[in-house]
Scaffold this motif. Structure first.
Motif, PDB file in Angstrom:
ATOM      1  N   VAL A 214       5.574  10.351   2.676  1.00  0.00           N
ATOM      2  CA  VAL A 214       5.763  11.257   1.533  1.00  0.00           C
ATOM      3  C   VAL A 214       4.482  11.332   0.706  1.00  0.00           C
ATOM      4  O   VAL A 214       4.058  12.417   0.294  1.00  0.00           O
ATOM      5  CB  VAL A 214       6.964  10.810   0.671  1.00  0.00           C
ATOM      6  N   ALA A 215       3.847  10.193   0.481  1.00  0.00           N
ATOM      7  CA  ALA A 215       2.594  10.178  -0.278  1.00  0.00           C
ATOM      8  C   ALA A 215       1.512  10.962   0.442  1.00  0.00           C
ATOM      9  O   ALA A 215       0.744  11.694  -0.188  1.00  0.00           O
ATOM     10  CB  ALA A 215       2.145   8.735  -0.521  1.00  0.00           C
ATOM     11  N   LEU A 216       1.452  10.842   1.758  1.00  0.00           N
ATOM     12  CA  LEU A 216       0.461  11.595   2.524  1.00  0.00           C
ATOM     13  C   LEU A 216       0.736  13.098   2.452  1.00  0.00           C
ATOM     14  O   LEU A 216      -0.190  13.900   2.285  1.00  0.00           O
ATOM     15  CB  LEU A 216       0.450  11.145   3.986  1.00  0.00           C
TER      16      LEU A 216
ATOM     17  N   TYR B  73       0.816  -1.210   0.000  1.00  0.00           N
ATOM     18  CA  TYR B  73       0.000   0.000   0.000  1.00  0.00           C
ATOM     19  C   TYR B  73       0.850   1.260   0.000  1.00  0.00           C
ATOM     20  O   TYR B  73       0.443   2.282  -0.545  1.00  0.00           O
ATOM     21  CB  TYR B  73      -0.948   0.010   1.201  1.00  0.00           C
ATOM     22  N   SER B  74       2.031   1.204   0.590  1.00  0.00           N
ATOM     23  CA  SER B  74       2.899   2.384   0.554  1.00  0.00           C
ATOM     24  C   SER B  74       3.420   2.629  -0.859  1.00  0.00           C
ATOM     25  O   SER B  74       3.512   3.778  -1.299  1.00  0.00           O
ATOM     26  CB  SER B  74       4.049   2.238   1.544  1.00  0.00           C
ATOM     27  N   VAL B  75       3.712   1.562  -1.572  1.00  0.00           N
ATOM     28  CA  VAL B  75       4.142   1.703  -2.970  1.00  0.00           C
ATOM     29  C   VAL B  75       2.973   2.202  -3.820  1.00  0.00           C
ATOM     30  O   VAL B  75       3.141   3.074  -4.676  1.00  0.00           O
ATOM     31  CB  VAL B  75       4.688   0.355  -3.506  1.00  0.00           C
ATOM     32  N   ALA B  76       1.785   1.661  -3.572  1.00  0.00           N
ATOM     33  CA  ALA B  76       0.598   2.106  -4.313  1.00  0.00           C
ATOM     34  C   ALA B  76       0.291   3.569  -4.021  1.00  0.00           C
ATOM     35  O   ALA B  76      -0.079   4.324  -4.927  1.00  0.00           O
ATOM     36  CB  ALA B  76      -0.599   1.230  -3.950  1.00  0.00           C
ATOM     37  N   ALA B  77       0.457   3.988  -2.764  1.00  0.00           N
ATOM     38  CA  ALA B  77       0.208   5.387  -2.411  1.00  0.00           C
ATOM     39  C   ALA B  77       1.182   6.307  -3.133  1.00  0.00           C
ATOM     40  O   ALA B  77       0.792   7.367  -3.632  1.00  0.00           O
ATOM     41  CB  ALA B  77       0.316   5.576  -0.902  1.00  0.00           C
ATOM     42  N   LEU B  78       2.441   5.914  -3.209  1.00  0.00           N
ATOM     43  CA  LEU B  78       3.431   6.737  -3.910  1.00  0.00           C
ATOM     44  C   LEU B  78       3.138   6.783  -5.405  1.00  0.00           C
ATOM     45  O   LEU B  78       3.256   7.844  -6.037  1.00  0.00           O
ATOM     46  CB  LEU B  78       4.834   6.200  -3.642  1.00  0.00           C
ATOM     47  N   ALA B  79       2.724   5.664  -5.982  1.00  0.00           N
ATOM     48  CA  ALA B  79       2.376   5.657  -7.408  1.00  0.00           C
ATOM     49  C   ALA B  79       1.137   6.515  -7.669  1.00  0.00           C
ATOM     50  O   ALA B  79       1.085   7.265  -8.654  1.00  0.00           O
ATOM     51  CB  ALA B  79       2.144   4.220  -7.873  1.00  0.00           C
TER      52      ALA B  79
ATOM     53  N   THR C 166       2.312  -0.140  11.221  1.00  0.00           N
ATOM     54  CA  THR C 166       2.294  -0.045  12.681  1.00  0.00           C
ATOM     55  C   THR C 166       1.864  -1.368  13.309  1.00  0.00           C
ATOM     56  O   THR C 166       2.456  -1.814  14.291  1.00  0.00           O
ATOM     57  CB  THR C 166       1.333   1.070  13.138  1.00  0.00           C
ATOM     58  N   LEU C 167       0.852  -2.004  12.740  1.00  0.00           N
ATOM     59  CA  LEU C 167       0.335  -3.240  13.325  1.00  0.00           C
ATOM     60  C   LEU C 167       1.199  -4.456  13.020  1.00  0.00           C
ATOM     61  O   LEU C 167       1.467  -5.270  13.902  1.00  0.00           O
ATOM     62  CB  LEU C 167      -1.090  -3.495  12.825  1.00  0.00           C
ATOM     63  N   ARG C 168       1.625  -4.593  11.778  1.00  0.00           N
ATOM     64  CA  ARG C 168       2.316  -5.811  11.342  1.00  0.00           C
ATOM     65  C   ARG C 168       3.814  -5.654  11.190  1.00  0.00           C
ATOM     66  O   ARG C 168       4.524  -6.644  11.049  1.00  0.00           O
ATOM     67  CB  ARG C 168       1.765  -6.268   9.999  1.00  0.00           C
ATOM     68  N   GLY C 169       4.279  -4.431  11.146  1.00  0.00           N
ATOM     69  CA  GLY C 169       5.689  -4.207  10.868  1.00  0.00           C
ATOM     70  C   GLY C 169       5.914  -4.178   9.368  1.00  0.00           C
ATOM     71  O   GLY C 169       4.987  -4.294   8.573  1.00  0.00           O
ATOM     72  N   GLY C 170       7.124  -3.997   8.980  1.00  0.00           N
ATOM     73  CA  GLY C 170       7.460  -3.950   7.568  1.00  0.00           C
ATOM     74  C   GLY C 170       8.126  -2.635   7.210  1.00  0.00           C
ATOM     75  O   GLY C 170       8.326  -1.752   8.054  1.00  0.00           O
ATOM     76  N   ARG C 171       8.461  -2.521   5.967  1.00  0.00           N
ATOM     77  CA  ARG C 171       9.133  -1.313   5.484  1.00  0.00           C
ATOM     78  C   ARG C 171       8.151  -0.503   4.652  1.00  0.00           C
ATOM     79  O   ARG C 171       7.112  -0.976   4.264  1.00  0.00           O
ATOM     80  CB  ARG C 171      10.337  -1.701   4.621  1.00  0.00           C
ATOM     81  N   GLY C 172       8.512   0.752   4.370  1.00  0.00           N
ATOM     82  CA  GLY C 172       7.694   1.602   3.529  1.00  0.00           C
ATOM     83  C   GLY C 172       7.054   2.759   4.255  1.00  0.00           C
ATOM     84  O   GLY C 172       6.229   3.467   3.686  1.00  0.00           O
ATOM     85  N   ARG C 173       7.421   2.963   5.512  1.00  0.00           N
ATOM     86  CA  ARG C 173       6.830   4.050   6.287  1.00  0.00           C
ATOM     87  C   ARG C 173       7.131   5.404   5.654  1.00  0.00           C
ATOM     88  O   ARG C 173       6.255   6.261   5.565  1.00  0.00           O
ATOM     89  CB  ARG C 173       7.340   3.986   7.723  1.00  0.00           C
ATOM     90  N   ARG C 174       8.354   5.611   5.224  1.00  0.00           N
ATOM     91  CA  ARG C 174       8.715   6.897   4.612  1.00  0.00           C
ATOM     92  C   ARG C 174       7.986   7.120   3.299  1.00  0.00           C
ATOM     93  O   ARG C 174       7.587   8.248   2.989  1.00  0.00           O
ATOM     94  CB  ARG C 174      10.219   6.978   4.402  1.00  0.00           C
ATOM     95  N   LEU C 175       7.811   6.075   2.524  1.00  0.00           N
ATOM     96  CA  LEU C 175       7.051   6.205   1.273  1.00  0.00           C
ATOM     97  C   LEU C 175       5.621   6.646   1.556  1.00  0.00           C
ATOM     98  O   LEU C 175       5.088   7.527   0.876  1.00  0.00           O
ATOM     99  CB  LEU C 175       7.035   4.871   0.513  1.00  0.00           C
ATOM    100  N   ALA C 176       5.008   6.039   2.559  1.00  0.00           N
ATOM    101  CA  ALA C 176       3.634   6.385   2.906  1.00  0.00           C
ATOM    102  C   ALA C 176       3.544   7.819   3.417  1.00  0.00           C
ATOM    103  O   ALA C 176       2.606   8.550   3.074  1.00  0.00           O
ATOM    104  CB  ALA C 176       3.099   5.408   3.952  1.00  0.00           C
TER     105      ALA C 176
ATOM    106  N   VAL D  18      -4.061   9.486  -0.509  1.00  0.00           N
ATOM    107  CA  VAL D  18      -4.134   9.712   0.938  1.00  0.00           C
ATOM    108  C   VAL D  18      -4.731   8.484   1.631  1.00  0.00           C
ATOM    109  O   VAL D  18      -4.236   8.053   2.679  1.00  0.00           O
ATOM    110  CB  VAL D  18      -4.943  10.993   1.242  1.00  0.00           C
ATOM    111  N   GLY D  19      -5.756   7.917   1.049  1.00  0.00           N
ATOM    112  CA  GLY D  19      -6.347   6.715   1.633  1.00  0.00           C
ATOM    113  C   GLY D  19      -5.367   5.552   1.693  1.00  0.00           C
ATOM    114  O   GLY D  19      -5.236   4.882   2.721  1.00  0.00           O
ATOM    115  N   ALA D  20      -4.664   5.325   0.602  1.00  0.00           N
ATOM    116  CA  ALA D  20      -3.683   4.238   0.576  1.00  0.00           C
ATOM    117  C   ALA D  20      -2.531   4.515   1.536  1.00  0.00           C
ATOM    118  O   ALA D  20      -1.995   3.592   2.161  1.00  0.00           O
ATOM    119  CB  ALA D  20      -3.153   4.044  -0.843  1.00  0.00           C
ATOM    120  N   GLY D  21      -2.152   5.770   1.682  1.00  0.00           N
ATOM    121  CA  GLY D  21      -1.087   6.119   2.619  1.00  0.00           C
ATOM    122  C   GLY D  21      -1.479   5.844   4.060  1.00  0.00           C
ATOM    123  O   GLY D  21      -0.677   5.335   4.848  1.00  0.00           O
TER     124      GLY D  21
END
Length: 98
Positions: A69-71, A18-24, A57-67, A46-49
Protein backbone atom coordinates in the motif's frame (compact mmCIF):
# COMPACT_ATOMS: atom_id res chain seq x y z
CA UNK A 1 15.76 -29.42 38.12
CA UNK A 2 15.17 -26.11 36.32
CA UNK A 3 12.96 -26.10 33.26
CA UNK A 4 13.53 -23.84 30.34
CA UNK A 5 10.64 -21.85 29.05
CA UNK A 6 10.46 -21.57 25.28
CA UNK A 7 9.15 -18.26 24.06
CA UNK A 8 6.26 -18.41 21.62
CA UNK A 9 7.48 -15.17 20.03
CA UNK A 10 9.25 -15.79 16.74
CA UNK A 11 10.80 -13.40 14.29
CA UNK A 12 8.70 -14.83 11.45
CA UNK A 13 5.50 -13.67 13.12
CA UNK A 14 6.63 -10.15 13.93
CA UNK A 15 5.54 -7.06 12.07
CA UNK A 16 8.26 -5.60 9.87
CA UNK A 17 9.30 -2.18 11.14
CA UNK A 18 10.12 -0.84 7.70
CA UNK A 19 6.60 -1.57 6.47
CA UNK A 20 5.17 0.45 9.34
CA UNK A 21 7.68 3.23 8.67
CA UNK A 22 6.78 3.20 4.96
CA UNK A 23 3.09 3.56 5.77
CA UNK A 24 3.79 6.39 8.22
CA UNK A 25 6.00 8.15 5.67
CA UNK A 26 3.39 7.84 2.95
CA UNK A 27 0.77 9.30 5.30
CA UNK A 28 3.10 12.23 5.98
CA UNK A 29 3.74 12.55 2.23
CA UNK A 30 0.01 12.80 1.54
CA UNK A 31 -0.39 15.45 4.23
CA UNK A 32 2.66 17.32 2.95
CA UNK A 33 1.31 17.20 -0.59
CA UNK A 34 -2.11 18.39 0.53
CA UNK A 35 -0.99 21.27 2.74
CA UNK A 36 2.36 22.36 1.29
CA UNK A 37 2.43 20.98 -2.27
CA UNK A 38 5.61 19.07 -1.47
CA UNK A 39 6.05 15.46 -2.61
CA UNK A 40 9.58 14.78 -1.38
CA UNK A 41 8.62 12.38 1.41
CA UNK A 42 7.19 9.98 -1.15
CA UNK A 43 10.77 9.05 -2.10
CA UNK A 44 11.50 7.94 1.45
CA UNK A 45 8.23 6.02 1.63
CA UNK A 46 9.00 4.14 -1.59
CA UNK A 47 12.49 3.33 -0.37
CA UNK A 48 11.25 2.02 2.96
CA UNK A 49 8.55 0.01 1.19
CA UNK A 50 11.07 -1.72 -1.04
CA UNK A 51 13.36 -2.48 1.90
CA UNK A 52 10.38 -3.91 3.81
CA UNK A 53 9.34 -6.16 0.93
CA UNK A 54 12.90 -7.41 0.55
CA UNK A 55 13.23 -8.17 4.25
CA UNK A 56 9.85 -9.91 4.38
CA UNK A 57 10.81 -12.05 1.39
CA UNK A 58 14.18 -13.02 2.87
CA UNK A 59 13.37 -13.32 6.57
CA UNK A 60 9.63 -13.75 6.66
CA UNK A 61 7.33 -11.76 8.86
CA UNK A 62 4.18 -9.74 8.52
CA UNK A 63 3.55 -6.36 6.92
CA UNK A 64 3.64 -7.21 3.23
CA UNK A 65 0.30 -5.53 2.56
CA UNK A 66 1.36 -2.40 4.43
CA UNK A 67 4.49 -2.16 2.31
CA UNK A 68 2.54 -2.70 -0.92
CA UNK A 69 0.00 0.00 0.00
CA UNK A 70 2.84 2.39 0.84
CA UNK A 71 4.51 1.64 -2.48
CA UNK A 72 1.30 2.16 -4.44
CA UNK A 73 0.53 5.51 -2.81
CA UNK A 74 4.17 6.62 -2.94
CA UNK A 75 4.45 5.88 -6.65
CA UNK A 76 1.08 7.57 -7.27
CA UNK A 77 2.34 10.74 -5.58
CA UNK A 78 5.54 10.57 -7.63
CA UNK A 79 3.54 10.14 -10.86
CA UNK A 80 1.33 13.08 -9.91
CA UNK A 81 4.40 15.23 -9.26
CA UNK A 82 5.93 14.21 -12.61
CA UNK A 83 2.68 14.92 -14.47
CA UNK A 84 2.35 18.32 -12.80
CA UNK A 85 5.92 19.22 -13.65
CA UNK A 86 5.57 18.13 -17.28
CA UNK A 87 2.35 20.10 -17.77
CA UNK A 88 3.92 23.22 -16.25
CA UNK A 89 6.90 23.25 -18.62
CA UNK A 90 5.01 24.60 -21.68
CA UNK A 91 3.51 27.40 -19.58
CA UNK A 92 6.95 28.35 -18.29
CA UNK A 93 8.40 28.36 -21.81
CA UNK A 94 5.53 30.48 -23.07
CA UNK A 95 5.99 32.96 -20.24
CA UNK A 96 9.74 33.12 -20.91
CA UNK A 97 9.22 33.85 -24.61
CA UNK A 98 6.65 36.58 -23.99
Amino acid sequence: MATQRVSSYTDAGSLNKYSVAALALVALAVLSLWFFGNSGLAILAVGAGHVALNQITLRGGRGRRLAIVALMVGYAIAALALFTMLTAIPAMIQQYNA
